[in-house]
Design a protein around this motif. Structure first.
Motif, PDB file in Angstrom:
ATOM      1  N   GLY A 147     -35.082  83.695  52.532  1.00  0.00           N
ATOM      2  CA  GLY A 147     -34.039  83.775  53.545  1.00  0.00           C
ATOM      3  C   GLY A 147     -33.373  82.452  53.837  1.00  0.00           C
ATOM      4  O   GLY A 147     -32.802  82.264  54.918  1.00  0.00           O
TER       5      GLY A 147
ATOM      6  N   GLY B  30     -33.763  83.116  59.416  1.00  0.00           N
ATOM      7  CA  GLY B  30     -33.446  82.513  58.126  1.00  0.00           C
ATOM      8  C   GLY B  30     -33.489  80.993  58.173  1.00  0.00           C
ATOM      9  O   GLY B  30     -33.822  80.384  59.190  1.00  0.00           O
TER      10      GLY B  30
ATOM     11  N   PRO C 265     -31.211  89.219  49.661  1.00  0.00           N
ATOM     12  CA  PRO C 265     -30.671  88.208  50.574  1.00  0.00           C
ATOM     13  C   PRO C 265     -29.245  87.781  50.265  1.00  0.00           C
ATOM     14  O   PRO C 265     -28.470  87.489  51.178  1.00  0.00           O
TER      15      PRO C 265
ATOM     16  N   ALA D 280     -35.300  88.007  55.649  1.00  0.00           N
ATOM     17  CA  ALA D 280     -35.673  86.599  55.586  1.00  0.00           C
ATOM     18  C   ALA D 280     -37.162  86.409  55.336  1.00  0.00           C
ATOM     19  O   ALA D 280     -37.560  85.533  54.561  1.00  0.00           O
TER      20      ALA D 280
END
Length: 384
Positions: A49, A58, A87, A111
């Motif tokens: 992430g 993240g 992602p 994430a």
């Protein structure tokens, strides 16, 4: 293997990810590593992430960082194809255009690796012509729900994804034309079916054909503005091209590393075969072309992270093209360097002959990239 374009932080990230990949590398081919274990550890370290907003768990970075992670894992022999999808495409689209509720629901899990998303755009009869996509979404006026109907093909990792971000089309009330829209479809949604495609390609991530038979979705399954259309779609497709370039560069570097080590030690006459220019020069050329492709990839990622969608679109296509060609050449030359050994499982190169072609074909063919560059960058008339 850092570059002059990288900060100290990026160089440190590259070294750390490379070490992680080498710890997880399998004894033979790149498919021998423990994918689940690597995915879990990469997530715990914040690598999966790294491009997602910090307020949702993240790393607060961008595609520059995420492409670096994928490249280094691939170079170590541990390619994670779903990083291109989960992602990079889905996380980026949701973080840019999703509602607050969608961000809260999906981004933290994307994430930390606890959630995975697939991405569905390709259709059996549409191919490279996205204007022929026939998956349609219509409103149920009595409930406000969406009803999604259509087919998708060559969709990666649907079996391990919690949901798939599906590209459908809705009818414009003013013009009557169909426009692209994005919908989050949970894996267990009634009417959402999948069948695995029998592929020659050896990879952890399986390919699927999807069917959507009046899949009923709540109103909030729509990601972003119903009228935004192509803007939201290309917010995901440009990172996809950049990440495909990273995937290809990593694969090419892996193959080249194997060939160089072999050429340094393999001795048939008086000197190792790497001392002969017929062996050394093609490997040097492959290295140069991989480095040039990486520079274009870094440019594309930097433009995208800076918010220059137009410039990033051109650079992302160029990067994907250059990386795919460099990867195929590096793999071919590496196999050729090893001769018969290049076709054995022991050296882990033969399977890459097929895998390297993926970057030439997906997510867009090199011919379509040449079409894009010829009329978008050079101003030449369209042929279609």
């Amino acid at each position: 293997m850092s570059t002059v374009l990288e900060t100290e932080e990026l160089t440190a990230l590259r070294a750390a990810v490379s070490a992680l990949g080498k710890r997880h590398a399998g004894p033979g081919t790149p498919r021998d590593f423990d994918r689940a274990g690597l995915w879990s550890e990469a997530a715990k370290l914040g690598y999966l992430g790294v491009n997602l907003p910090a307020q949702y768990g993240g790393g607060g970075g961008g595609i520059v960082e995420l492409s670096l992670v994928l490249e280094e894992l691939g170079a170590a022999g541990c390619p994670l194809l779903m990083m291109v999808v989960s992602p990079a495409i889905c996380g980026t689209v949701i973080s840019r255009f999703g509602t607050e509720a969608q961000k809260q629901q999906w981004l933290p899990g994307l994430a930390d690796g606890s959630l995975t998303m697939a991405f569905g755009i390709t259709e059996p009869d549409a191919g490279s012509n996205s204007h022929r996509i026939t998956t349609t979404a219509r409103r149920d006026k009595s409930t406000g729900d969406w009803l999604l109907t259509g087919r998708k093909v060559f969709i990666s990792g649907v079996d391990i994804a919690d949901a798939t971000l599906i590209v459908g089309r809705t009818e414009d009330a003013k013009s009557g034309r169909l426009k692209p829209c994005l919908f989050i479809v949970p894996r267990d949604a009634p009417g959402f079916g999948r069948s695995q495609i029998d592929m020659e390609l050896a990879a952890h991530e399986k390919q699927f054909e999807l069917t959507l038979d009046d899949v009923r979705l709540p109103a909030d399954a729509l990601v972003g503005d119903e009228d935004a259309g192509l803007l939201q779609l290309f917010a995901g497709l440009n990172p996809e091209r950049i990440m495909t370039a990273a995937f290809a560069i990593g694969m090419g570097r892996y193959a080249l590393t194997k060939a160089i080590a072999y050429a340094r030690t393999r001795q048939v006459w008086k000197e190792p075969i790497g001392s002969h220019q017929a062996i050394a020069h093609p490997l040097a050329q492959a290295h140069i072309e991989l480095e040039l492709a990486r520079l274009m990839m870094q440019k594309a990622a930097a433009l995208y992270d800076a918010g220059d969608d137009l410039g990033a679109g051109e650079a992302a296509n160029m990067a994907k093209y250059a990386a795919a060609e460099a990867c195929v050449k590096a793999v071919d030359q590496s196999v050729h360097t090893l001769g018969g050994n290049g076709l054995t499982r022991e050296y882990g190169l033969a399977s890459l002959i097929t895998a390297s072609r993926v970057a030439r074909i997906a997510p867009v063919s090199r011919e379509m990239i040449l079409n894009f560059i010829s009329h978008q960058s050079l101003g030449l008339p369209k042929s279609y």
